[in-house]
Design a protein around this motif. Structure first.
Motif, PDB file in Angstrom:
ATOM      1  N   LEU A  13       0.881  -1.175   0.000  1.00 15.40           N
ATOM      2  CA  LEU A  13       0.000   0.000   0.000  1.00 15.40           C
ATOM      3  C   LEU A  13       0.912   1.217   0.000  1.00 15.40           C
ATOM      4  O   LEU A  13       1.441   1.606   1.046  1.00 15.40           O
ATOM      5  N   TRP A  14       1.122   1.780  -1.174  1.00 10.38           N
ATOM      6  CA  TRP A  14       2.089   2.864  -1.353  1.00 10.38           C
ATOM      7  C   TRP A  14       1.325   4.134  -1.737  1.00 10.38           C
ATOM      8  O   TRP A  14       0.790   4.244  -2.832  1.00 10.38           O
ATOM      9  N   HIS A  15       1.279   5.054  -0.789  1.00  9.22           N
ATOM     10  CA  HIS A  15       0.619   6.326  -1.075  1.00  9.22           C
ATOM     11  C   HIS A  15       1.135   7.395  -0.128  1.00  9.22           C
ATOM     12  O   HIS A  15       1.227   7.179   1.084  1.00  9.22           O
ATOM     13  N   GLU A  16       1.481   8.535  -0.694  1.00  9.52           N
ATOM     14  CA  GLU A  16       1.940   9.697   0.063  1.00  9.52           C
ATOM     15  C   GLU A  16       0.780  10.675   0.172  1.00  9.52           C
ATOM     16  O   GLU A  16       0.279  11.170  -0.841  1.00  9.52           O
ATOM     17  N   GLY A  17       0.317  10.920   1.394  1.00  9.71           N
ATOM     18  CA  GLY A  17      -0.898  11.682   1.600  1.00  9.71           C
ATOM     19  C   GLY A  17      -0.667  13.123   2.008  1.00  9.71           C
ATOM     20  O   GLY A  17      -0.030  13.393   3.028  1.00  9.71           O
ATOM     21  N   ASN A  18      -1.204  14.036   1.205  1.00 11.86           N
ATOM     22  CA  ASN A  18      -1.184  15.464   1.542  1.00 11.86           C
ATOM     23  C   ASN A  18      -2.461  15.779   2.303  1.00 11.86           C
ATOM     24  O   ASN A  18      -3.557  15.784   1.735  1.00 11.86           O
ATOM     25  N   HIS A 145      10.696   9.826   2.334  1.00 11.52           N
ATOM     26  CA  HIS A 145       9.869  10.866   2.944  1.00 11.52           C
ATOM     27  C   HIS A 145       8.838  10.309   3.929  1.00 11.52           C
ATOM     28  O   HIS A 145       7.854  10.987   4.248  1.00 11.52           O
ATOM     29  N   ALA A 146       9.062   9.116   4.416  1.00  5.43           N
ATOM     30  CA  ALA A 146       8.156   8.527   5.391  1.00  5.43           C
ATOM     31  C   ALA A 146       8.176   9.307   6.699  1.00  5.43           C
ATOM     32  O   ALA A 146       9.210   9.833   7.110  1.00  5.43           O
ATOM     33  N   ASN A 147       7.007   9.372   7.346  1.00  4.73           N
ATOM     34  CA  ASN A 147       6.901   9.887   8.711  1.00  4.73           C
ATOM     35  C   ASN A 147       6.917   8.675   9.639  1.00  4.73           C
ATOM     36  O   ASN A 147       5.910   8.005   9.819  1.00  4.73           O
ATOM     37  N   ILE A 148       8.084   8.382  10.196  1.00  8.24           N
ATOM     38  CA  ILE A 148       8.325   7.135  10.914  1.00  8.24           C
ATOM     39  C   ILE A 148       7.937   7.260  12.389  1.00  8.24           C
ATOM     40  O   ILE A 148       8.277   8.251  13.052  1.00  8.24           O
ATOM     41  N   SER A 160      13.679  -0.735   6.087  1.00  8.54           N
ATOM     42  CA  SER A 160      14.664   0.129   5.451  1.00  8.54           C
ATOM     43  C   SER A 160      13.944   1.069   4.506  1.00  8.54           C
ATOM     44  O   SER A 160      12.820   0.793   4.066  1.00  8.54           O
ATOM     45  N   GLY A 161      14.582   2.186   4.194  1.00  8.44           N
ATOM     46  CA  GLY A 161      13.991   3.178   3.306  1.00  8.44           C
ATOM     47  C   GLY A 161      14.927   3.559   2.182  1.00  8.44           C
ATOM     48  O   GLY A 161      16.123   3.254   2.206  1.00  8.44           O
ATOM     49  N   TYR A 162      14.378   4.249   1.188  1.00  7.07           N
ATOM     50  CA  TYR A 162      15.190   4.727   0.072  1.00  7.07           C
ATOM     51  C   TYR A 162      16.329   5.584   0.610  1.00  7.07           C
ATOM     52  O   TYR A 162      16.169   6.363   1.552  1.00  7.07           O
ATOM     53  N   LYS A 163      17.467   5.492  -0.065  1.00  7.96           N
ATOM     54  CA  LYS A 163      18.623   6.311   0.293  1.00  7.96           C
ATOM     55  C   LYS A 163      18.885   7.399  -0.745  1.00  7.96           C
ATOM     56  O   LYS A 163      19.852   8.155  -0.610  1.00  7.96           O
ATOM     57  N   THR A 164      18.043   7.485  -1.782  1.00  7.56           N
ATOM     58  CA  THR A 164      18.263   8.467  -2.850  1.00  7.56           C
ATOM     59  C   THR A 164      17.030   9.340  -3.045  1.00  7.56           C
ATOM     60  O   THR A 164      15.899   8.927  -2.805  1.00  7.56           O
ATOM     61  N   HIS A 165      17.292  10.561  -3.478  1.00  6.40           N
ATOM     62  CA  HIS A 165      16.230  11.495  -3.855  1.00  6.40           C
ATOM     63  C   HIS A 165      16.772  12.392  -4.954  1.00  6.40           C
ATOM     64  O   HIS A 165      17.717  13.150  -4.697  1.00  6.40           O
ATOM     65  N   PRO A 166      16.253  12.293  -6.197  1.00  7.41           N
ATOM     66  CA  PRO A 166      15.120  11.485  -6.618  1.00  7.41           C
ATOM     67  C   PRO A 166      15.324   9.993  -6.322  1.00  7.41           C
ATOM     68  O   PRO A 166      16.448   9.517  -6.291  1.00  7.41           O
ATOM     69  N   GLY A 236      13.602  12.046   5.631  1.00  4.94           N
ATOM     70  CA  GLY A 236      13.351  13.482   5.663  1.00  4.94           C
ATOM     71  C   GLY A 236      11.964  13.825   6.160  1.00  4.94           C
ATOM     72  O   GLY A 236      11.714  14.938   6.621  1.00  4.94           O
ATOM     73  N   GLY A 237      11.022  12.858   6.073  1.00  2.00           N
ATOM     74  CA  GLY A 237       9.639  13.126   6.451  1.00  2.00           C
ATOM     75  C   GLY A 237       8.894  13.829   5.328  1.00  2.00           C
ATOM     76  O   GLY A 237       9.494  14.323   4.357  1.00  2.00           O
ATOM     77  N   PHE A 238       7.584  13.858   5.468  1.00  2.00           N
ATOM     78  CA  PHE A 238       6.724  14.520   4.474  1.00  2.00           C
ATOM     79  C   PHE A 238       5.965  15.636   5.176  1.00  2.00           C
ATOM     80  O   PHE A 238       5.069  15.386   5.994  1.00  2.00           O
ATOM     81  N   VAL A 239       6.333  16.873   4.877  1.00  2.00           N
ATOM     82  CA  VAL A 239       5.858  18.007   5.677  1.00  2.00           C
ATOM     83  C   VAL A 239       4.377  18.293   5.502  1.00  2.00           C
ATOM     84  O   VAL A 239       3.776  18.947   6.360  1.00  2.00           O
TER      85      VAL A 239
END
Length: 486
Positions: A13-18, A145-148, A160-166, A236-239
């Motif tokens: 379930l992959w979704h970044e919520g604003n 950008h997860a809020n852990i 574990s999480g992505y180490k790159t951005h993009p 980094g989190g998702f502000v």
């Protein structure tokens, strides 16, 4: 059971919520991007730079494992997921897990999921999965950008999480988690995890990992992975995700709890010390366009406040209005506006037809009134293409029907779904020759740079009103932890 094979359950379930988007995320948003069950559906992901691409590779490399793919759902970043839909997805996963026993379970999550009534949707999902599988090893992958939550290490065996951005290491991140689950099932000792929260909302403008404060922090974390420390992710989190778990964080795994905590503490102190370097000030659209057009070649001006990959709505008009009033010495492309009705109007008019259009401002006019213009229809497409990458390389994309409208020397791409135009194939689909284009004005942000930083002479971010605006102080947060710095 399947003979002597080990059994792995996979769900996603992959979704970044604003939290501040006026548009909820619906089933149609998932169905357009990713909505399936069953390993047979993995064929489209084999060889792609995605988590499910890594699952397909794991299956190919491990014939002694029986991998069952449960509910997999992914939608472009957007507003909160409807409550009933969130419950349906979790229920589907739990139903599938009921076909156990399992030797291991892998969850592919974003980490900044919010439902309309649940600001900690990822955490609640993980808890329900843990309740369902008991002591079975559980591994989870997350977006950078997860809020852990600090509660995470007690619930999972490894994450574990992505180490790159993009994000060009989605598949590598999943592969790390799958390898650790395989090691655990083979009798390996469980690693110890630790989370250290940093009480600050970090903007992602300066969160790219090629250079800058995030690159420095990620490189430092990589160097610290020794002497028993196995993995460190700098989140980094998702502000724009209003959650009790909001804010930057460090997640570490090591052979001992003391090692994991020490690594998390060290990296949290380093990231906090660099927090001022993440602050950004951006030019206005007029300033940004002038700055870009002073440079020869292909130049790009991007509008992060309405970036769909930050939960933007593809509707604001701050950059478009200024672009329409700017004289560029060549062809300009605006990517994009989300307006299914206008696409259908363009189809009815046909190629060469002219429309008196209202551009943008239909969903949230408080972010900018519509721009009135008489436009010519110059292209119509079915909205289907395959990403060239390097972001989500090989992924099939379906925008729904699209149209390209011309107003003077500006081409405006109109789509039937709200998805960012960040891949060269997106522009090629619409008949845009990047070699002869002077200016791209895009609703985008950092992921745009993955494909365009080497193609463009310059990429300029500008500040406009929108649901992912630079100024966080104007947003009505309700769930932030006390003492959070903005």
């Amino acid at each position: 059971m399947t003979g002597n094979k080990k059994r792995l359950a996979v769900a996603r379930l992959w979704h970044e919520g604003n939290s501040f988007s006026p548009l909820p995320t619906t089933l149609a948003d998932f169905e357009r991007r990713e909505w399936f069950e069953g390993a047979g559906s993995l064929a489209r992901y084999r060889g792609t730079g995605t988590e499910l691409g890594a699952v397909a590779a794991f299956i190919d490399a491990n014939p002694d494992w029986d991998v069952q793919v449960l509910r997999c759902a992914s939608a472009p970043p957007g507003g909160p997921v409807e409550d009933a839909l969130y419950e349906r997805i979790v229920t589907d996963m739990l139903r599938g897990l009921g076909d156990g026993p399992w030797d291991a379970v892998y969850l592919s999550l974003h980490g900044a999921l919010v439902a309309v009534s649940e600001p900690q949707a990822d955490l609640k999902l993980i808890r329900r999965v843990r309740d369902a599988i008991g002591a079975t090893p559980l591994g989870v992958s997350f977006d950078l950008h997860a809020n852990i939550s600090p509660a995470l290490p007690a619930l999972v065996d490894f994450a574990s999480g992505y180490k790159t951005h993009p994000h060009v290491d989605m598949d590598r991140t999943a592969a790390i988690v799958l390898a650790e689950l395989k090691r655990r099932v083979a009798g390996g000792v469980r690693l110890q995890g630790a989370v250290k929260k940093i009480p600050v909302l970090l903007h992602s403008f300066n969160m790219r990992t090629a250079a800058g404060p995030m690159a420095d922090t990620v490189n430092e974390a990589r160097a610290l992975c020794r002497d028993g420390v196995k993995d460190i992710t700098v989140f980094g989190g998702f502000v724009w995700g209003d959650s009790p778990d909001a804010g930057a964080s460090i997640l570490s795994y090591a052979e001992t709890a003391a090692q994991a905590q020490a690594a998390a503490d060290t990296m949290a102190a380093s990231l906090y010390a660099r927090r001022a370097q993440f602050h950004a000030t951006l030019p206005t659209p007029a300033q940004g366009l002038k700055q870009a057009l002073a440079i020869p070649g292909l130049v790009c001006v991007v509008e992060p406040s309405d970036n769909p990959l930050s939960g933007g709505i593809g509707d604001t008009t701050g950059l478009l209005r200024e672009l329409m009033e700017t004289r560029a010495d060549g062809e300009a492309v605006f990517a994009f506006l989300y307006d299914p009705a206008l696409v259908q109007q363009a189809k009815a008019a046909g190629i060469g037809g002219r429309i008196a259009a209202k551009l943008g401002g239909r969903i949230a006019p408080h972010f900018g009134a519509p721009v009135a213009a008489t436009v010519e229809v110059v292209a119509l497409t079915d909205g289907r293409f395959v990403n060239e990458g390097p972001f989500e390389t090989g992924m099939a994309v379906d925008l729904g029907d699209t149209a390209v409208l011309r107003a003077g020397r500006v081409k405006i791409i109109i789509t039937s779904s709200c998805q960012a135009g960040i891949d060269p194939a997106y522009f090629r689909l619409h008949g845009i020759d990047l070699d002869s284009t002077r200016l791209i004005a895009a609703k985008a942000k950092n992921h745009f740079r993955a494909a365009f930083v080497e193609r463009a002479a310059v990429i300029v971010d500008v500040d406009t009103p929108g649901p992912a605006a630079l100024d966080l102080s104007v947003l009505p947060f309700r769930h932030l932890p006390a003492g959070m710095e903005m």
